[in-house]
Write a protein that holds these residues in place. Structure first.
Motif, PDB file in Angstrom:
ATOM      1  N   VAL A  11     -42.679 -21.452 -45.670  1.00 49.73           N
ATOM      2  CA  VAL A  11     -41.124 -21.823 -46.387  1.00 49.73           C
ATOM      3  C   VAL A  11     -39.864 -22.132 -46.790  1.00 49.73           C
ATOM      4  O   VAL A  11     -39.719 -23.314 -45.799  1.00 49.73           O
ATOM      5  CB  VAL A  11     -40.580 -20.251 -45.984  1.00 49.73           C
ATOM      6  CG1 VAL A  11     -39.451 -19.144 -46.828  1.00 49.73           C
ATOM      7  CG2 VAL A  11     -41.908 -19.009 -45.727  1.00 49.73           C
ATOM      8  N   ILE A  12     -39.945 -22.751 -48.525  1.00 47.17           N
ATOM      9  CA  ILE A  12     -38.900 -23.426 -48.277  1.00 47.17           C
ATOM     10  C   ILE A  12     -37.484 -23.017 -48.812  1.00 47.17           C
ATOM     11  O   ILE A  12     -37.339 -22.171 -49.448  1.00 47.17           O
ATOM     12  CB  ILE A  12     -38.837 -24.394 -49.160  1.00 47.17           C
ATOM     13  CG1 ILE A  12     -40.175 -25.450 -49.829  1.00 47.17           C
ATOM     14  CG2 ILE A  12     -38.090 -25.742 -49.957  1.00 47.17           C
ATOM     15  CD1 ILE A  12     -41.049 -25.498 -50.664  1.00 47.17           C
ATOM     16  N   GLY A  13     -36.719 -23.637 -47.339  1.00 46.02           N
ATOM     17  CA  GLY A  13     -35.659 -22.672 -47.601  1.00 46.02           C
ATOM     18  C   GLY A  13     -34.961 -21.888 -46.265  1.00 46.02           C
ATOM     19  O   GLY A  13     -35.800 -20.990 -45.925  1.00 46.02           O
ATOM     20  N   ALA A  14     -34.113 -22.760 -45.227  1.00 45.53           N
ATOM     21  CA  ALA A  14     -33.780 -21.469 -44.103  1.00 45.53           C
ATOM     22  C   ALA A  14     -32.520 -20.199 -44.429  1.00 45.53           C
ATOM     23  O   ALA A  14     -31.763 -20.581 -43.335  1.00 45.53           O
ATOM     24  CB  ALA A  14     -33.954 -22.463 -43.144  1.00 45.53           C
ATOM     25  N   GLY A  15     -32.396 -20.148 -45.559  1.00 48.83           N
ATOM     26  CA  GLY A  15     -31.250 -19.550 -45.702  1.00 48.83           C
ATOM     27  C   GLY A  15     -31.810 -18.247 -45.068  1.00 48.83           C
ATOM     28  O   GLY A  15     -33.039 -17.412 -44.859  1.00 48.83           O
ATOM     29  N   ILE A  16     -30.699 -17.031 -44.952  1.00 48.15           N
ATOM     30  CA  ILE A  16     -30.712 -15.900 -45.229  1.00 48.15           C
ATOM     31  C   ILE A  16     -32.412 -14.948 -45.964  1.00 48.15           C
ATOM     32  O   ILE A  16     -33.614 -14.731 -44.761  1.00 48.15           O
ATOM     33  CB  ILE A  16     -29.578 -14.686 -45.296  1.00 48.15           C
ATOM     34  CG1 ILE A  16     -30.156 -12.888 -44.945  1.00 48.15           C
ATOM     35  CG2 ILE A  16     -29.766 -14.361 -46.512  1.00 48.15           C
ATOM     36  CD1 ILE A  16     -30.437 -12.986 -43.041  1.00 48.15           C
ATOM     37  N   ALA A  17     -32.962 -15.777 -47.104  1.00 55.24           N
ATOM     38  CA  ALA A  17     -33.831 -15.327 -47.596  1.00 55.24           C
ATOM     39  C   ALA A  17     -35.311 -16.022 -46.926  1.00 55.24           C
ATOM     40  O   ALA A  17     -36.148 -15.149 -46.261  1.00 55.24           O
ATOM     41  CB  ALA A  17     -33.486 -15.328 -49.102  1.00 55.24           C
ATOM     42  N   GLY A  18     -34.673 -17.208 -46.834  1.00 60.09           N
ATOM     43  CA  GLY A  18     -36.498 -17.807 -46.109  1.00 60.09           C
ATOM     44  C   GLY A  18     -36.977 -17.538 -44.468  1.00 60.09           C
ATOM     45  O   GLY A  18     -37.515 -17.145 -44.245  1.00 60.09           O
ATOM     46  N   ALA A  19     -35.762 -16.871 -43.720  1.00 61.28           N
ATOM     47  CA  ALA A  19     -35.735 -16.471 -42.431  1.00 61.28           C
ATOM     48  C   ALA A  19     -36.035 -15.349 -41.890  1.00 61.28           C
ATOM     49  O   ALA A  19     -36.845 -14.803 -41.476  1.00 61.28           O
ATOM     50  CB  ALA A  19     -33.980 -17.299 -41.526  1.00 61.28           C
ATOM     51  N   ALA A  38     -31.391 -29.995 -44.564  1.00 58.60           N
ATOM     52  CA  ALA A  38     -30.511 -30.221 -43.762  1.00 58.60           C
ATOM     53  C   ALA A  38     -30.859 -29.943 -42.206  1.00 58.60           C
ATOM     54  O   ALA A  38     -31.830 -29.590 -41.174  1.00 58.60           O
ATOM     55  CB  ALA A  38     -29.694 -28.007 -43.815  1.00 58.60           C
ATOM     56  N   ALA A  39     -30.561 -29.881 -41.511  1.00 59.33           N
ATOM     57  CA  ALA A  39     -30.401 -30.010 -39.736  1.00 59.33           C
ATOM     58  C   ALA A  39     -31.097 -28.301 -39.008  1.00 59.33           C
ATOM     59  O   ALA A  39     -30.975 -29.194 -38.394  1.00 59.33           O
ATOM     60  CB  ALA A  39     -29.238 -30.887 -39.023  1.00 59.33           C
ATOM     61  N   GLY A  40     -31.067 -27.816 -39.626  1.00 62.45           N
ATOM     62  CA  GLY A  40     -30.627 -26.278 -39.299  1.00 62.45           C
ATOM     63  C   GLY A  40     -31.180 -25.273 -40.251  1.00 62.45           C
ATOM     64  O   GLY A  40     -30.357 -25.377 -41.313  1.00 62.45           O
ATOM     65  N   ALA A 147     -25.448 -16.227 -40.904  1.00 58.73           N
ATOM     66  CA  ALA A 147     -25.669 -16.853 -40.140  1.00 58.73           C
ATOM     67  C   ALA A 147     -26.319 -16.672 -38.543  1.00 58.73           C
ATOM     68  O   ALA A 147     -27.028 -17.336 -38.269  1.00 58.73           O
ATOM     69  CB  ALA A 147     -23.854 -17.948 -40.073  1.00 58.73           C
ATOM     70  N   GLU A 148     -25.650 -15.517 -38.335  1.00 54.63           N
ATOM     71  CA  GLU A 148     -25.982 -15.258 -36.962  1.00 54.63           C
ATOM     72  C   GLU A 148     -27.386 -14.469 -36.951  1.00 54.63           C
ATOM     73  O   GLU A 148     -28.793 -14.848 -36.425  1.00 54.63           O
ATOM     74  CB  GLU A 148     -24.960 -14.564 -36.558  1.00 54.63           C
ATOM     75  CG  GLU A 148     -25.527 -13.805 -35.157  1.00 54.63           C
ATOM     76  CD  GLU A 148     -24.425 -12.751 -34.346  1.00 54.63           C
ATOM     77  OE1 GLU A 148     -24.715 -12.021 -33.902  1.00 54.63           O
ATOM     78  OE2 GLU A 148     -23.383 -12.190 -35.253  1.00 54.63           O
ATOM     79  N   ALA A 149     -27.277 -13.917 -38.046  1.00 59.11           N
ATOM     80  CA  ALA A 149     -28.854 -13.026 -38.621  1.00 59.11           C
ATOM     81  C   ALA A 149     -29.858 -14.779 -38.965  1.00 59.11           C
ATOM     82  O   ALA A 149     -31.040 -13.825 -38.462  1.00 59.11           O
ATOM     83  CB  ALA A 149     -29.028 -12.255 -39.381  1.00 59.11           C
ATOM     84  N   SER A 150     -29.720 -15.161 -39.640  1.00 59.75           N
ATOM     85  CA  SER A 150     -30.736 -16.384 -39.874  1.00 59.75           C
ATOM     86  C   SER A 150     -30.976 -17.218 -38.200  1.00 59.75           C
ATOM     87  O   SER A 150     -31.919 -17.381 -38.755  1.00 59.75           O
ATOM     88  CB  SER A 150     -30.140 -17.504 -40.970  1.00 59.75           C
ATOM     89  OG  SER A 150     -29.465 -16.520 -41.701  1.00 59.75           O
ATOM     90  N   LYS A 151     -30.225 -17.029 -37.751  1.00 60.97           N
ATOM     91  CA  LYS A 151     -30.537 -18.113 -36.480  1.00 60.97           C
ATOM     92  C   LYS A 151     -31.138 -17.578 -35.342  1.00 60.97           C
ATOM     93  O   LYS A 151     -31.952 -17.773 -35.177  1.00 60.97           O
ATOM     94  CB  LYS A 151     -28.922 -18.664 -36.078  1.00 60.97           C
ATOM     95  CG  LYS A 151     -28.447 -19.445 -36.365  1.00 60.97           C
ATOM     96  CD  LYS A 151     -27.047 -20.242 -35.665  1.00 60.97           C
ATOM     97  CE  LYS A 151     -26.595 -21.386 -37.474  1.00 60.97           C
ATOM     98  NZ  LYS A 151     -24.808 -21.430 -36.776  1.00 60.97           N
ATOM     99  N   LYS A 152     -31.146 -16.504 -35.336  1.00 59.12           N
ATOM    100  CA  LYS A 152     -31.475 -15.049 -34.931  1.00 59.12           C
ATOM    101  C   LYS A 152     -33.490 -15.130 -35.076  1.00 59.12           C
ATOM    102  O   LYS A 152     -34.480 -15.707 -33.677  1.00 59.12           O
ATOM    103  CB  LYS A 152     -31.174 -14.374 -34.612  1.00 59.12           C
ATOM    104  CG  LYS A 152     -29.924 -13.940 -33.669  1.00 59.12           C
ATOM    105  CD  LYS A 152     -28.986 -12.327 -33.361  1.00 59.12           C
ATOM    106  CE  LYS A 152     -28.096 -12.467 -32.449  1.00 59.12           C
ATOM    107  NZ  LYS A 152     -27.698 -10.348 -32.366  1.00 59.12           N
ATOM    108  N   LEU A 153     -33.667 -15.556 -36.722  1.00 58.78           N
ATOM    109  CA  LEU A 153     -34.708 -14.891 -37.339  1.00 58.78           C
ATOM    110  C   LEU A 153     -35.552 -16.208 -36.794  1.00 58.78           C
ATOM    111  O   LEU A 153     -36.616 -16.612 -36.880  1.00 58.78           O
ATOM    112  CB  LEU A 153     -34.705 -14.809 -38.770  1.00 58.78           C
ATOM    113  CG  LEU A 153     -34.028 -12.927 -38.707  1.00 58.78           C
ATOM    114  CD1 LEU A 153     -34.317 -13.372 -40.402  1.00 58.78           C
ATOM    115  CD2 LEU A 153     -35.201 -12.256 -38.383  1.00 58.78           C
ATOM    116  N   LEU A 154     -35.009 -17.410 -37.116  1.00 57.62           N
ATOM    117  CA  LEU A 154     -35.365 -18.230 -36.726  1.00 57.62           C
ATOM    118  C   LEU A 154     -35.694 -19.282 -35.379  1.00 57.62           C
ATOM    119  O   LEU A 154     -36.352 -20.846 -35.220  1.00 57.62           O
ATOM    120  CB  LEU A 154     -34.619 -19.603 -37.601  1.00 57.62           C
ATOM    121  CG  LEU A 154     -35.372 -19.166 -39.379  1.00 57.62           C
ATOM    122  CD1 LEU A 154     -34.493 -20.000 -40.373  1.00 57.62           C
ATOM    123  CD2 LEU A 154     -36.835 -18.454 -39.698  1.00 57.62           C
TER     124      LEU A 154
END
Length: 408
Positions: A11-19, A38-40, A147-154
Motif C-alpha cells: 500500500v503506497i500511502g500511510a494516510g487514513i485511506a492507506g491505513a 514521510a517518517a511516519g 491522524a489519531e485513527a491512522s496511527k492506531k491502524l498502523l
C-alpha cells in the motif's frame, strides 16, 4: 547488494485511506507492506484532527446520496473510540421554503430513518440543537481525528510491515510482479498487488503507468477562532456541528475562559500551497456568520487561534476513485476523497479488500451494486474501458470539471 523484498500486497500511502485499507487486508489474513515518503503515518492531509462525517442529504446526485449512506454506516462501525458523535445540524438554504413533511419524505426515500436524519422546524431545532433555523438534524453525525485513527491502524502488529522515508515515484511491471521505484530509478521493493492511496501524489504514480486521470488538488483551510465570553458571539456558538456552506464543530471552552471554535473550510481548487493564509481565515469568518445566521456578528471578535491546511484531491465528477485499475491487473487505487475522507476511507477499505481477495459476495452484502461500483471505478474516466469483472460498465465520456462551489 541486498535484493529488494517482495510482498504480496504493498500500500503506497500511510494516510487514513492507506491505513484503513492495510488494516482491513490484515484482518482478512493478508500480509501487507505500507510505504510512505514521510517518517511516519498521517503527515499530509490526514494529519487533520477535526474531520466531520455525516450522510449526504441534499437533492440530486442519487449515486452520491446512496454511496454516502453506505460509507457513513461503515465509518461509524470502523472508527470506534476515535469517533466523536455530537450530532450535526444542516440548516435549510435561505432561499428555500421549509416543508417538514416534504423533507421527511425525502429523507425516507434516501433510506435515512430517524436514527440518522430528522426534519426539524425552527422551534424544534432550537429545542433540540440550540439552532434558531429549520433544517435536518443528523443525530449520529460526528467528527474525528484522522491522524489519531491512522496511527492506531498502523501500530506494529503481525502481518504489517512499514517502510518509512521511501518515496515511490514510479511503477513498472516485471513478469507477474510490480516494481516500485524511487526518484533515482532504484527498486524499493516488488509486489504481487499494489494499492495506491497516495493523496496528491496519486496522479503522478498513475501517469508512470501511462494512465492519465482527471485528478486536481484542492486547498482547504480550517480556522480555529478564539471568542471572548463577553462577545455577543459567545451566546451564539453552537453545541453541535453545523454543515452547510462550510461547516463548524461544537465550540469548546479553553483554559483561559475563552471559547475555541473550528470553522471551515476554504475551497481553492487547483492550488497546493499548504501555508496558512489570513484571507482564508477571513473567508471562514464570513462563512461562520452565515452558518449561524448571525448577520450582526462582528467578525473581528473571531480572533485567529490557529489553522489547519489540507491539500485534498478531487475528480471531475466529484465522486471518489476507488477500486481495481482493470487495465493494469494488480493495481488498485483509492483517491479523490475531497472533503469526505472519513467516509470514503472506510468504504475503500471494504471495497478494495473485496477486490483484492476476489470476494464479490462482500460487495453485495454492503449494498455496492454494479452501478455504484461503476460510479467509483477509476476506469470510468478512461476511453474505451472494458467492462469490469463484476459486470459494471465504465463510462468513456470525457470528464468535465464543474465550477468550484462557494465552500465545501
Amino acid at each position: 547488494m541486498i535484493k529488494p523484498q517482495h510482498h504480496a500486497v504493498v500500500v503506497i500511502g500511510a494516510g487514513i485511506a492507506g491505513a484503513a485499507i492495510a488494516n482491513e487486508l490484515i484482518e482478512r489474513g493478508q500480509t501487507v507492506c505500507v510505504i510512505d515518503q514521510a517518517a511516519g503515518p498521517a503527515t499530509g492531509c490526514s494529519s487533520h484532527a477535526f474531520a466531520i462525517a455525516h450522510p449526504h442529504v441534499g437533492r440530486g446526485a442519487p449515486r452520491l446520496l446512496r454511496l454516502t449512506r453506505i460509507a457513513f454506516l461503515l465509518a461509524e462501525e470502523r472508527w470506534g473510540a476515535t469517533w466523536n458523535q455530537h450530532g450535526i445540524f444542516q440548516p435549510t438554504k435561505k432561499e428555500k421554503a421549509f416543508d417538514r413533511a416534504e423533507v421527511s419524505a425525502h429523507l425516507r426515500a434516501l433510506e435515512l430513518d430517524e436514527s440518522l436524519a430528522i426534519a426539524l422546524d425552527e422551534v424544534d431545532a432550537e429545542r433540540i440543537c440550540g439552532i434558531k433555523q429549520s433544517g435536518v438534524w443528523l443525530p449520529r453525525g460526528a467528527s474525528m481525528s484522522l491522524a489519531e485513527a491512522s496511527k492506531k491502524l498502523l501500530q506494529a502488529r503481525s502481518g504489517l510491515t512499514t517502510c518509512w522515508n521511501q518515496a515511490a515515484v514510479k511503477l513498472e511491471q516485471s513478469k507477474d510482479s510490480w516494481l516500485l521505484l524511487n526518484k533515482e530509478n532504484a527498486v524499493i521493493c516488488s509486489a504481487d498487488k499494489v494499492v495506491i492511496a497516495a493523496g496528491a501524489n496519486t496522479k503522478a504514480l498513475m501517469e508512470s503507468l501511462q494512465v492519465r486521470l482527471p485528478l486536481r488538488p484542492v486547498r482547504g483551510q480550517l480556522s480555529i477562532f478564539s471568542v471572548s465570553e463577553k462577545s455577543p458571539w459567545a451566546q451564539e456558538l453552537p453545541g453541535v456541528g453545523l454543515s452547510g456552506d462550510g461547516y463548524c464543530l461544537p465550540a469548546r471552552a479553553s483554559q483561559d475562559g475563552r471559547r475555541l471554535w473550528m470553522v471551515g473550510s476554504s475551497y481553492d481548487e487547483g492550488e497546493d500551497d499548504a501555508l496558512p493564509r489570513e484571507s482564508s481565515d477571513q473567508f471562514n469568518r464570513e462563512q461562520a456568520r452565515v452558518l449561524l445566521s448571525f448577520a450582526q456578528g462582528n467578525l473581528a471578535d473571531l480572533e485567529s487561534h490557529g489553522s489547519f491546511v489540507g491539500i485534498r484531491c478531487v475528480a471531475g465528477d466529484r465522486l471518489p476513485m476507488i477500486g481495481a485499475l482493470i487495465q493494469r491487473p494488480g493495481i488498485f487505487m483509492a483517491s479523490a476523497f475531497g472533503s469526505r475522507g472519513v467516509l470514503w476511507s472506510a468504504l475503500s477499505a471494504k471495497l478494495i479488500a473485496a477486490q483484492v481477495l476476489d470476494d464479490a459476495a462482500l460487495l453485495a452484502r454492503l449494498g455496492l451494486t454494479a452501478d455504484l461500483l461503476a460510479a467509483l471505478a477509476p476506469a470510468r474516466f478512461l476511453a474505451g474501458a472494458a467492462p469490469s469483472a463484476l459486470g459494471a460498465l465504465a463510462s468513456n465520456s470525457k470528464p468535465i470539471f464543474p465550477s468550484a462551489p462557494k465552500a465545501r
